[in-house]
Design an enzyme around this catalytic site. Structure first.
Site, mmCIF file in Angstrom:
data_model
loop_
_atom_site.group_PDB
_atom_site.id
_atom_site.type_symbol
_atom_site.label_atom_id
_atom_site.label_comp_id
_atom_site.label_asym_id
_atom_site.label_seq_id
_atom_site.Cartn_x
_atom_site.Cartn_y
_atom_site.Cartn_z
ATOM 1 N N HIS A 110 -9.665 -5.474 11.194
ATOM 2 C CA HIS A 110 -10.381 -5.362 9.914
ATOM 3 C C HIS A 110 -11.721 -4.640 10.034
ATOM 4 O O HIS A 110 -12.554 -4.758 9.146
ATOM 5 C CB HIS A 110 -10.644 -6.757 9.341
ATOM 6 C CG HIS A 110 -9.553 -7.267 8.445
ATOM 7 N ND1 HIS A 110 -8.301 -7.560 8.903
ATOM 8 C CD2 HIS A 110 -9.530 -7.546 7.125
ATOM 9 C CE1 HIS A 110 -7.559 -8.018 7.897
ATOM 10 N NE2 HIS A 110 -8.278 -8.004 6.807
ATOM 11 N N GLU A 140 0.818 -1.216 0.000
ATOM 12 C CA GLU A 140 0.000 0.000 0.000
ATOM 13 C C GLU A 140 0.848 1.261 0.000
ATOM 14 O O GLU A 140 0.527 2.231 -0.693
ATOM 15 C CB GLU A 140 -0.951 -0.004 1.199
ATOM 16 C CG GLU A 140 -2.132 -0.970 1.083
ATOM 17 C CD GLU A 140 -1.787 -2.416 1.420
ATOM 18 O OE1 GLU A 140 -0.631 -2.688 1.819
ATOM 19 O OE2 GLU A 140 -2.668 -3.278 1.295
HETATM 20 C C1 LIG Z 1 -1.732 -4.773 4.302
HETATM 21 C C2 LIG Z 1 -2.820 -5.633 3.801
HETATM 22 N N1 LIG Z 1 -3.274 -5.449 2.535
HETATM 23 C C3 LIG Z 1 -4.253 -6.239 2.054
HETATM 24 C C4 LIG Z 1 -4.803 -7.223 2.813
HETATM 25 C C5 LIG Z 1 -5.890 -8.124 2.260
HETATM 26 N N2 LIG Z 1 -5.366 -9.463 2.092
HETATM 27 C C6 LIG Z 1 -5.530 -10.387 3.052
HETATM 28 S S1 LIG Z 1 -4.729 -11.777 2.709
HETATM 29 C C7 LIG Z 1 -4.160 -11.207 1.248
HETATM 30 C C8 LIG Z 1 -3.304 -12.088 0.405
HETATM 31 C C9 LIG Z 1 -2.065 -12.516 1.105
HETATM 32 O O1 LIG Z 1 -1.393 -13.493 0.407
HETATM 33 P P1 LIG Z 1 -0.161 -14.247 1.009
HETATM 34 O O2 LIG Z 1 0.700 -13.309 1.775
HETATM 35 O O3 LIG Z 1 0.480 -14.985 -0.095
HETATM 36 O O4 LIG Z 1 -0.772 -15.254 2.079
HETATM 37 P P2 LIG Z 1 -1.793 -16.457 1.851
HETATM 38 O O5 LIG Z 1 -3.152 -15.890 2.040
HETATM 39 O O6 LIG Z 1 -1.563 -17.002 0.506
HETATM 40 O O7 LIG Z 1 -1.492 -17.435 2.933
HETATM 41 C C10 LIG Z 1 -4.607 -9.906 1.042
HETATM 42 C C11 LIG Z 1 -4.329 -9.104 -0.147
HETATM 43 C C12 LIG Z 1 -4.340 -7.344 4.149
HETATM 44 N N3 LIG Z 1 -4.870 -8.245 4.995
HETATM 45 N N4 LIG Z 1 -3.348 -6.561 4.600
#
Ligand SMILES: Cc1ncc(C[n+]2csc(CCOP(=O)(O)OP(=O)(O)O)c2C)c(N)n1
Ligand SMILES: [Mg+2]
Lengths: 326, 323
Positions: free
Chosen positions: A129, A60
């Site tokens: 959240h 972000e």
């Molecule tokens: C700073 C932030 N931006 C966006 C989100 C929304 N979000 C939650 S999980 C996610 C994907 C994360 O992917 P990854 O780090 O690969 O973990 P996985 O879910 O695959 O275990 C996003 C974009 C968030 N929780 N925090």
């Protein structure tokens, strides 16, 4: 008039502005291939292509800052925050850069950027959240802040925000995306800084925006059954505030209840309350009441989350207090 | 092979199966509305938490993201209290305050699940710092998705740990997707472990679908960090079978069902089970018995969660400030 969902109204605003001005583009997480985390940008990648509908990594601070840089040299980015909780990571860019560059440069640069996405609680998303962060952004000179409650306002205000030469923060809400409403056909805008009376009444003025506005309309209906006619004023823009519309209503009803989902300490409702008191103390028949979220991180448990957030019952109780009925 | 025979493979099988069955039940409970909010399942990735946490000492610290049920169970948090947390009950590991994404257990040095992508990585660095400061020999294990590797938090935290020589193992669970975005569309480097190079941090790859590989490599890595007091980065290549969370589709715009089916051929649980059966280290009857015992634990957990009381209203304000 077209009857469409709030999310569709926002999508139309962005698409229409992108057709009108090729300097406008959309950037954020999952806005393209995935069609938007909340499907606000559905179909936009297909229409505008990947140079103008840009999927970003989960960075972000980086992509918001990049948007600000692009805006300084003539582009007009729309930055989607998947939710405003994540905008906290971009606050340095928004507050230290976007809001300051025009001032610091003595007016040489402008930053026409929109940062938009859902704020507030949804259904039991827990402490990290569920936050309503309007007041943090409203605190900052150099930013404008809008928080539309119905599809018509969402479309008209977002179009104004995209055309505005200043950074504009647009608070939407997950619970609003599916709500339906009438929207005028064709190109129209709603000016930033203009409130709207969403329901007329003589006994008390309810002031609320975004999701809380709908809660107030519901409370007003219940109050009407008890013979209390509430006027419901939607500021729509939180910075700058349209005090004239708010004061005109309070001059009529002599009582005000301000409802916001966020925490009470330093909230936008405190600012509105202060301004009413300062400008029109003599017309008030009762102290101004504020209904806010409780002063706590939002808990996960169902009963506790409910207790932490404003409700129609809390609003009705506050109205009765302002009318000396309780 | 002789050294591998000494591994507690049956225990690994039991733990991975428990996590799998626990989460399958959680998905059912979510559909029934007993669990709400965001609920991210770890199904497919069990070998990473089980192998890594088994390789750590019981008092080594664990910090993880919101996909945290597997790590909690592998660390030995009571299944019934984890389920109660998912139900938002007073008996939950976080007293119903946190829910699925925020499991905590101070008594087991389980330092929490966190919902802001990348936000917890500096916490692990800080725990490592505290170990060094107090001359303790515990290690911090930090789990995160590949989606957080491009973030500023990740890079700031790794630089500090490397600069200050802190005992932290950074374990990237590369399940190839962050929500609907494949890693090649979010990271300029495809070989994620190379991110550690920018911070002069040694890195390793482990096969996140093979608990034996995870365990054997992690054992050496964690022991090494404990003695060298230098951080290490580990990329575990793994795969998520389900949607990003219970509110997202398993496949659609971003991947096909065929791709998921292909990945399931390397399922960490069935692979290990098959291997143990073939080596006659376990009989089909013993597998069935294990499944029954796990089934009982899961059903008891649901019953416990269901019967437990909601938190009292006083909990709303009780934990905001320390007295
Ligand atoms: C700073 C932030 N931006 C966006 C989100 C929304 N979000 C939650 S999980 C996610 C994907 C994360 O992917 P990854 O780090 O690969 O973990 P996985 O879910 O695959 O275990 C996003 C974009 C968030 N929780 N925090
Ligand atoms: Mg991932």
């Amino acid at each position: 008039m077209a009857h469409i969902a709030y999310r569709e109204a926002l999508g139309q605003a962005m698409s229409e502005e992108m057709r009108r001005d090729d300097k406008v583009f959309l950037m954020g997480e999952e806005v393209g291939f995935y069609q938007g985390a909340f499907k606000v940008s559905r179909g936009m990648l297909e229409e505008f292509g990947p140079m103008r509908v840009i999927d970003t990594p989960i960075t972000e601070a980086g992509f918001t800052g990049a948007g600000i840089g692009a805006a300084m040299v003539g582009l007009r980015p729309i930055i989607e925050m998947m939710t405003f909780n994540f905008s906290i990571l971009a606050m340095d860019q928004i507050i230290n850069n976007a809001a300051k560059i025009r001032s610091m440069s003595g007016g040489q640069f402008k930053v026409p950027i929109v940062v938009r996405g859902p704020g507030g609680s949804a259904a039991r998303l827990a402490a990290q959240h569920s936050q309503s962060l309007e007041s943090l952004y409203c605190h900052i000179a150099g930013l404008k802040v809008i928080a539309p409650s119905v599809p018509k306002d969402a479309k008209g205000l977002l179009k104004s925000a995209i055309r505005d030469d200043n950074p504009v923060i647009c608070f939407e809400a997950q619970a609003l995306y599916g709500t339906m409403g009438d929207v005028p056909e064709g190109d129209y805008t709603i000016p930033i800084g203009a409130a709207d009376v969403k329901r007329e009444g003589r006994d008390v003025t309810l002031i609320a925006w975004s999701k809380m506005l709908l809660l107030c309309l519901r409370a007003a209906e219940q109050l009407a059954q008890q013979g209390i006619e509430a006027e419901v004023v939607d500021p729509r823009t939180l910075r700058p505030l349209d005090m004239e519309t708010i004061l005109n209503s309070v001059r009529k009803t002599h009582r005000a209840v301000i409802v916001e989902e966020a925490w009470p300490y330093g909230g936008v409702s405190a600012e509105i309350s202060d301004r009413i008191t300062h400008e029109a103390l003599d017309i008030l028949d009762a102290p101004i009441e504020r209904v806010t979220g409780e002063d706590v991180p939002i808990p996960y448990a169902k009963n506790l989350e409910q207790a932490a957030l404003p409700s129609t019952e809390k609003i009705i109780h506050a109205v009765k207090k302002a009318m000396y009925l309780e | 092979m002789t050294s591998k025979q000494k591994l507690p493979l049956l225990e690994f099988l039991r733990q991975m199966t428990l996590i799998r069955r626990f989460e399958e039940k959680a998905a059912e409970m979510y559909a029934l509305g007993k669990i709400a909010g965001f609920c991210h399942l770890y199904i497919g990735e069990e070998a990473v938490a089980v192998g890594s946490i088994a390789a750590a000492n019981p008092d080594d610290y664990i910090v993880t993201a919101y996909r945290d049920h597997g790590h909690a169970l592998a660390r030995g948090l009571e299944p019934k209290r984890v389920m109660a947390e998912l139900f938002g009950k007073a008996t939950g590991v976080s007293k119903g305050m946190g829910g699925s994404m925020h499991l905590f257990d101070a008594s087991r040095n389980f330092m929490g699940g966190y919902a802001i992508v990348g936000g917890h990585i500096p916490l692990a660095t800080g725990i490592g710092f505290a170990m060094k400061y107090q001359k303790k020999d515990q290690v911090a294990l930090c789990f995160f998705g590949e989606g957080s590797v491009p973030s500023g938090n990740f890079h700031e935290a790794l630089n500090l740990a490397s600069l200050w020589r802190l005992p932290v193992v950074y374990i990237c669970e590369n399940n190839r997707f962050g929500m609907g975005t494949p890693v090649e569309r979010s990271s300029a480097i495809y070989d994620i472990a190379h991110a550690a190079r920018a911070h002069d941090m040694p890195f390793h790859h482990v096969d996140g679908m093979d608990v034996i590989d995870v365990y054997t490599q992690m054992k050496e890595i964690i022991d090494g960090v404990r003695s060298s007091k230098r951080p290490i980065f580990v990329e575990a290549r793994t795969y998520r079978y389900m949607g990003h969370s219970m509110s997202d589709p398993a496949h659609g715009h971003y991947r096909t069902k065929a791709e998921i089916d292909e990945q399931k051929k390397r399922d960490p649980i069935s692979t290990l089970q098959k291997r143990l059966l073939e080596a006659k280290e376990i009989t089909p009857e013993e597998v069935a018995k294990m499944e029954r015992e796990i089934q009982d634990i899961v059903l008891e957990s649901v019953e416990f969660a269901d019967k437990s009381p909601e938190p009292p209203l006083s909990a709303l304000t009780e934990y905001v400030y320390s007295p």
